[in-house]
Scaffold this motif. Sequence first.
Motif, PDB file in Angstrom:
ATOM      1  N   GLY A 194      15.792  68.871  16.852  1.00 57.18           N
ATOM      2  CA  GLY A 194      15.176  70.045  16.237  1.00 57.18           C
ATOM      3  C   GLY A 194      13.672  70.016  16.407  1.00 57.18           C
ATOM      4  O   GLY A 194      13.161  69.296  17.266  1.00 57.18           O
ATOM      5  N   SER A 195      12.981  70.789  15.562  1.00 55.07           N
ATOM      6  CA  SER A 195      11.522  70.897  15.660  1.00 55.07           C
ATOM      7  C   SER A 195      10.855  69.526  15.708  1.00 55.07           C
ATOM      8  O   SER A 195      11.110  68.667  14.860  1.00 55.07           O
ATOM      9  N   PHE A 196       9.974  69.318  16.689  1.00 52.79           N
ATOM     10  CA  PHE A 196       9.365  67.986  16.807  1.00 52.79           C
ATOM     11  C   PHE A 196       8.347  67.694  15.720  1.00 52.79           C
ATOM     12  O   PHE A 196       7.945  66.551  15.544  1.00 52.79           O
ATOM     13  N   TRP A 197       7.912  68.731  14.994  1.00 54.72           N
ATOM     14  CA  TRP A 197       7.042  68.481  13.838  1.00 54.72           C
ATOM     15  C   TRP A 197       7.821  67.605  12.844  1.00 54.72           C
ATOM     16  O   TRP A 197       7.304  66.644  12.305  1.00 54.72           O
ATOM     17  N   ARG A 198       9.052  68.015  12.636  1.00 54.87           N
ATOM     18  CA  ARG A 198       9.892  67.306  11.679  1.00 54.87           C
ATOM     19  C   ARG A 198      10.392  65.969  12.259  1.00 54.87           C
ATOM     20  O   ARG A 198      10.410  64.960  11.556  1.00 54.87           O
ATOM     21  N   GLU A 201       4.957  73.239  28.590  1.00 51.85           N
ATOM     22  CA  GLU A 201       4.032  73.472  27.480  1.00 51.85           C
ATOM     23  C   GLU A 201       4.799  74.160  26.381  1.00 51.85           C
ATOM     24  O   GLU A 201       5.877  74.719  26.621  1.00 51.85           O
ATOM     25  N   TYR A 202       4.224  74.188  25.189  1.00 57.90           N
ATOM     26  CA  TYR A 202       4.946  74.720  24.040  1.00 57.90           C
ATOM     27  C   TYR A 202       5.446  76.147  24.279  1.00 57.90           C
ATOM     28  O   TYR A 202       6.570  76.468  23.914  1.00 57.90           O
ATOM     29  N   ARG A 203       4.606  76.981  24.885  1.00 53.61           N
ATOM     30  CA  ARG A 203       4.996  78.388  25.106  1.00 53.61           C
ATOM     31  C   ARG A 203       5.855  78.568  26.353  1.00 53.61           C
ATOM     32  O   ARG A 203       6.323  79.672  26.625  1.00 53.61           O
ATOM     33  N   ALA A 228      13.739  70.004  25.715  1.00 52.96           N
ATOM     34  CA  ALA A 228      13.967  70.036  24.266  1.00 52.96           C
ATOM     35  C   ALA A 228      12.764  69.408  23.566  1.00 52.96           C
ATOM     36  O   ALA A 228      12.146  68.485  24.091  1.00 52.96           O
ATOM     37  N   GLU A 229      12.433  69.927  22.394  1.00 49.69           N
ATOM     38  CA  GLU A 229      11.394  69.298  21.582  1.00 49.69           C
ATOM     39  C   GLU A 229      11.909  67.909  21.210  1.00 49.69           C
ATOM     40  O   GLU A 229      13.032  67.769  20.703  1.00 49.69           O
ATOM     41  N   SER A 230      11.097  66.901  21.473  1.00 43.90           N
ATOM     42  CA  SER A 230      11.556  65.514  21.316  1.00 43.90           C
ATOM     43  C   SER A 230      10.506  64.670  20.620  1.00 43.90           C
ATOM     44  O   SER A 230       9.346  65.059  20.527  1.00 43.90           O
ATOM     45  N   PRO A 247      16.601  76.368  10.445  1.00 40.17           N
ATOM     46  CA  PRO A 247      16.265  77.775  10.677  1.00 40.17           C
ATOM     47  C   PRO A 247      15.820  78.050  12.122  1.00 40.17           C
ATOM     48  O   PRO A 247      15.646  79.207  12.506  1.00 40.17           O
ATOM     49  N   ASP A 248      15.642  77.018  12.900  1.00 39.58           N
ATOM     50  CA  ASP A 248      15.102  77.203  14.255  1.00 39.58           C
ATOM     51  C   ASP A 248      16.214  77.427  15.268  1.00 39.58           C
ATOM     52  O   ASP A 248      17.111  76.602  15.409  1.00 39.58           O
ATOM     53  N   VAL A 249      16.108  78.560  15.952  1.00 39.06           N
ATOM     54  CA  VAL A 249      17.168  78.933  16.891  1.00 39.06           C
ATOM     55  C   VAL A 249      16.680  78.777  18.325  1.00 39.06           C
ATOM     56  O   VAL A 249      15.560  79.178  18.652  1.00 39.06           O
ATOM     57  N   GLN A 305      15.701  74.769  22.799  1.00 39.61           N
ATOM     58  CA  GLN A 305      14.679  73.711  22.661  1.00 39.61           C
ATOM     59  C   GLN A 305      14.916  72.836  21.432  1.00 39.61           C
ATOM     60  O   GLN A 305      14.299  71.796  21.282  1.00 39.61           O
ATOM     61  N   TYR A 306      15.814  73.294  20.536  1.00 41.37           N
ATOM     62  CA  TYR A 306      16.090  72.546  19.301  1.00 41.37           C
ATOM     63  C   TYR A 306      17.402  71.770  19.380  1.00 41.37           C
ATOM     64  O   TYR A 306      17.918  71.313  18.364  1.00 41.37           O
ATOM     65  N   ARG A 307      17.950  71.637  20.590  1.00 44.39           N
ATOM     66  CA  ARG A 307      19.243  70.951  20.718  1.00 44.39           C
ATOM     67  C   ARG A 307      19.110  69.451  20.425  1.00 44.39           C
ATOM     68  O   ARG A 307      18.007  68.904  20.430  1.00 44.39           O
TER      69      ARG A 307
HETATM   70  N1  MHO Z   1      10.205  76.498  12.283  1.00 42.11           N
HETATM   71  C1  MHO Z   1       9.050  76.102  13.012  1.00 42.11           C
HETATM   72  C2  MHO Z   1       9.356  75.623  14.359  1.00 42.11           C
HETATM   73  C3  MHO Z   1       8.191  75.031  14.984  1.00 42.11           C
HETATM   74  S1  MHO Z   1       8.533  74.065  16.175  1.00 42.11           S
HETATM   75  C4  MHO Z   1       7.441  72.973  16.456  1.00 42.11           C
HETATM   76  C5  MHO Z   1       8.049  77.233  12.970  1.00 42.11           C
HETATM   77  O1  MHO Z   1       7.434  77.350  11.947  1.00 42.11           O
HETATM   78  O2  MHO Z   1       7.880  77.986  13.920  1.00 42.11           O
HETATM   79  O3  MHO Z   1       9.223  74.551  17.215  1.00 42.11           O
END
Ligand code: MHO
Length: 252
Positions: free
Chosen positions: A58-62, A89-91, A97-99, A132-134, A137-139
């Motif tokens: 999932g989100s790499f922040w987490r 890059e992020y965009r 995948a975010e890792s 919540p992230d769809v 990239q969140y696999r």
């Molecule tokens: N739910 C996050 C995802 C960020 S992430 C690093 C947001 O606030 O966009 O993909």
Amino acid sequence: MAVSEKKKLHLLLFVFIILTVLFFDKTLSIRFPDRVHETSRDKSDSQQRFKVAVFALGSFWRSEAVFGCIPGVIRTTAGYSGGSKLNPEYRSLADHAESVQVEYDPGMISFRELLDVFWSSHDPRQVYGQGPDVGNQYRSIIFVNGTEESRMAAVSKELEQTRSRSSIVTTQILQLGMFYPAEPEHQKFELKQNTFLIQLIGNLPQEELERSSLATKLNGYVAELCPSNIQKQIDAKINEIIKKGWPILREL
Ligand code: MHO
């Protein structure tokens, strides 16, 4: 020159060539291990002692925060892996995948234990996203380095699947290829939301913040993702500093 002398000369020449070849061969076989020895001596302690694992959950922040607070984890880096695009890059991360890249001390925590953290920190049965992230990239992915890690990952996945057969564990197991560190703004993202703590550790320059083991830990603390005893321990340490005045937090 008499024939017999010619023969002698040829013999001498032959012996000389053989000796030269043997001599160089010997010097080579002596020098070669020397060079190997030098390379291993050049390696710093940390390179020899620490190991690296990469996970996507999932989100790499987490993800950074999840692993940052585990005892034995030295450093984390948010990044992109699992895809084929060069320099994502992020965009525009395409099929990556975010890792999170986890640097750890194998004397304190094993790959198997890291796998336990991985499974208990996300929902590997969620399809095409996490929380919540769809999106792709969140696999969920376990990146493995070699057959032993590959086997451990497969066994742990099978175990995870046996917990319930009503849905499929979507986690991929991939040989680790390239890991691309994410942009600076994504590193220690959770910690950066807490300006008080950023000041408390001395407003480290970005590069130092990214390398800091203390920041790695506090990043998990801010997200409230540390194991509860560690969360409490850090709470206490911070309260003690607040009571005493305003020194800088250097270690935990
Ligand atoms: N739910 C996050 C995802 C960020 S992430 C690093 C947001 O606030 O966009 O993909």
